[in-house]
Design an enzyme around this catalytic site. Sequence first.
Site, PDB file in Angstrom:
ATOM      1  N   HIS A   9       0.835  -1.206   0.000  1.00  0.00           N
ATOM      2  CA  HIS A   9       0.000   0.000   0.000  1.00  0.00           C
ATOM      3  C   HIS A   9       0.874   1.262   0.000  1.00  0.00           C
ATOM      4  O   HIS A   9       0.536   2.264  -0.631  1.00  0.00           O
ATOM      5  CB  HIS A   9      -0.955   0.018   1.191  1.00  0.00           C
ATOM      6  CG  HIS A   9      -1.789  -1.232   1.301  1.00  0.00           C
ATOM      7  ND1 HIS A   9      -2.374  -1.639   2.460  1.00  0.00           N
ATOM      8  CD2 HIS A   9      -2.109  -2.180   0.365  1.00  0.00           C
ATOM      9  CE1 HIS A   9      -3.036  -2.774   2.252  1.00  0.00           C
ATOM     10  NE2 HIS A   9      -2.872  -3.126   0.992  1.00  0.00           N
ATOM     11  N   HIS A  59      -9.444  -2.196  -4.209  1.00  0.00           N
ATOM     12  CA  HIS A  59      -8.303  -2.512  -3.354  1.00  0.00           C
ATOM     13  C   HIS A  59      -7.339  -3.475  -4.044  1.00  0.00           C
ATOM     14  O   HIS A  59      -6.122  -3.343  -3.913  1.00  0.00           O
ATOM     15  CB  HIS A  59      -8.729  -3.091  -2.000  1.00  0.00           C
ATOM     16  CG  HIS A  59      -7.530  -3.269  -1.119  1.00  0.00           C
ATOM     17  ND1 HIS A  59      -6.951  -2.217  -0.440  1.00  0.00           N
ATOM     18  CD2 HIS A  59      -6.730  -4.337  -0.913  1.00  0.00           C
ATOM     19  CE1 HIS A  59      -5.859  -2.646   0.163  1.00  0.00           C
ATOM     20  NE2 HIS A  59      -5.699  -3.925  -0.095  1.00  0.00           N
ATOM     21  N   HIS A  93      -1.105 -10.987  -4.758  1.00  0.00           N
ATOM     22  CA  HIS A  93       0.313 -10.620  -4.635  1.00  0.00           C
ATOM     23  C   HIS A  93       1.229 -11.607  -5.345  1.00  0.00           C
ATOM     24  O   HIS A  93       2.185 -11.219  -6.012  1.00  0.00           O
ATOM     25  CB  HIS A  93       0.704 -10.538  -3.158  1.00  0.00           C
ATOM     26  CG  HIS A  93      -0.008  -9.443  -2.431  1.00  0.00           C
ATOM     27  ND1 HIS A  93       0.033  -8.138  -2.849  1.00  0.00           N
ATOM     28  CD2 HIS A  93      -0.796  -9.460  -1.338  1.00  0.00           C
ATOM     29  CE1 HIS A  93      -0.690  -7.394  -2.028  1.00  0.00           C
ATOM     30  NE2 HIS A  93      -1.211  -8.177  -1.106  1.00  0.00           N
ATOM     31  N   ASP A 149      -3.380  -2.943  -4.664  1.00  0.00           N
ATOM     32  CA  ASP A 149      -2.322  -3.931  -4.433  1.00  0.00           C
ATOM     33  C   ASP A 149      -1.496  -4.141  -5.700  1.00  0.00           C
ATOM     34  O   ASP A 149      -0.263  -4.219  -5.655  1.00  0.00           O
ATOM     35  CB  ASP A 149      -2.932  -5.290  -4.033  1.00  0.00           C
ATOM     36  CG  ASP A 149      -3.402  -5.312  -2.581  1.00  0.00           C
ATOM     37  OD1 ASP A 149      -2.975  -4.464  -1.783  1.00  0.00           O
ATOM     38  OD2 ASP A 149      -4.208  -6.211  -2.268  1.00  0.00           O
TER      39      ASP A 149
END
Length: 272
Positions: free
Chosen positions: A41, A198, A225, A202
Amino acid sequence: MTDMADDCKAQIDANYQSVSNVTLCTVLSGENGAHVATVEHLIAAFRGLNIDNAVIEVDSHEIPIMDGSARPFVEALLEAGIKELPAQRRFIKVLRPVRVSEGGGFCEFTPHDGFHFDVEIDFDSPVIGRQRYQMELTPERFCAEVAAARTFGFIKDVEHLWASGRALGASFKNTIALDDDRVLNPEGLRFKDEFVRHKLLDAIGDVALAGAPIIGAFRSYRGGHRLNYLAVKALLEDSSAWTIIEAPRIREIRYADFARSLEAAHMGAPRN
Ligand SMILES: [Zn+2]
């Protein structure tokens, strides 16, 4: 990392080559076993504001989660101010498609004259479901549409994490908590599609670990991720898939002489 015994101080490059774990968040590691978790973030805030030259001092093994979004970092950076340096900016230009897939999801980079992000999620949960968000990344759009989107988690997973001693700081103050079919936070959502926003946040942070802004289109479907990291790695490890170009400013990149740059020799994986 600061505020540690001298032999523990370490400088860690914010680069995909420093990535050591991508299970729950993105972890960077350096020499002496130094590591710092949950960088995505904060790195996204820097990338979103077009800041590509900074030293971040950390005195813990985890970046503060704040409210679960990048907004507090963006506010702090804007308050501190951004200084333009005389050096040429470096960009990674995608020359041909690179794609990685795993577990029903994929991430890919394709050539594109800009900074395009396209993130799609598909959760087997009625409260999230299938959501897609596409944008040409600019500081204005990042601040308005992405920075405030908070991280989220299902209560059943959080309980599992708590049992294993992880995510101990998770609360309504920094996470959207989900039951099977509803948002539990009393204040509700900041955006109707906050979940995919969101995931976009990421992805912007993880892709920035390429070491320079990527001129190209990033697309992910059911990514995360790990896939973001694998896509950056696959791109940069294939030297025929990208080249480095330089321009004084990000807004001038569209006018850069791409053709001449394509002939320029590869300069190796960028580091900064
Ligand atoms: Zn996140």
